[in-house]
Design an enzyme around this catalytic site. Sequence first.
Site, short mmCIF file in Angstrom:
data_model
loop_
_atom_site.label_atom_id
_atom_site.label_comp_id
_atom_site.label_asym_id
_atom_site.label_seq_id
_atom_site.Cartn_x
_atom_site.Cartn_y
_atom_site.Cartn_z
N ASP A 104 6.20 -2.83 -0.26
CA ASP A 104 6.65 -1.83 0.70
C ASP A 104 5.77 -1.81 1.95
OD1 ASP A 104 4.47 0.10 0.46
OD2 ASP A 104 5.28 0.67 -1.48
N TYR A 105 6.21 -1.08 2.93
CA TYR A 105 5.61 -1.03 4.27
C TYR A 105 4.10 -0.75 4.22
CZ TYR A 105 5.30 0.48 9.21
OH TYR A 105 4.97 0.62 10.54
#
Length: 236
Positions: A104-105
């Site tokens: 994820d980011y």
Amino acid sequence: MMRLNKYIAQAGLASRRKADEFTANGNVKINGLVVKELGYDVKDGDVVEVNGRRIDYAAQKPVYIMLNKPLGYITSSNDEKGRPTVQDLVKDIDARLFSVGRLDYNTSGMLLMTNDGDMAYKLTHPKHHIYKTYRARVSGILSNEKIARLKNGVDIGGFVTSKANVKVIKQAERSTIVEIQIYEGKNRQVRKMFAAVGNKVQELERTAIGELHLGRLMLGHYRKLTPKEIEYLKNS
């Protein structure tokens, strides 16, 4: 003969799952005719087109790399919000690469990328129990009771995780550094697991996938996998 989705995957265009979507949506032509049959077998001499582009899996040279993904990058090939993607970090590679799994980011660390859709499909399939190792800094104390819960599986919202390996690296007054190994790949799974026992993830890095380790690979840089590493993945 070769199954159509495998043919598209080995051409480096997409994963098998995405190839099936292309077919079902009418984006695939065989010898000039639209084919929506998911089980179609490509024969010698067939001309395969996807989205108007002719493909040939035999002409595609496989590429396998390990990237140390920084924070603030997404693993999708493009983003409607205009955020940077991992594709920006591998622009100098003359091949269309896609990520094997996700980060994820706000998670950094090891990301495998390849144009070999067949291998990507294999490595992300649930039946292959390849452990991913993460190092996390979480808020508060991680008690023995919480560790036991994480090891045995916790409910992260309609899904109970499988058994995990958990090892405390360093315990401080306000936070804990812990290593956790899981083989599942649910969205934001590690963060949800720690949240389920009352400890918020403050930092998260993936350090290994199976026997492949990030080592000293610099943040934002990549390297090609060795023949030994590729062979390990193919036999996993």
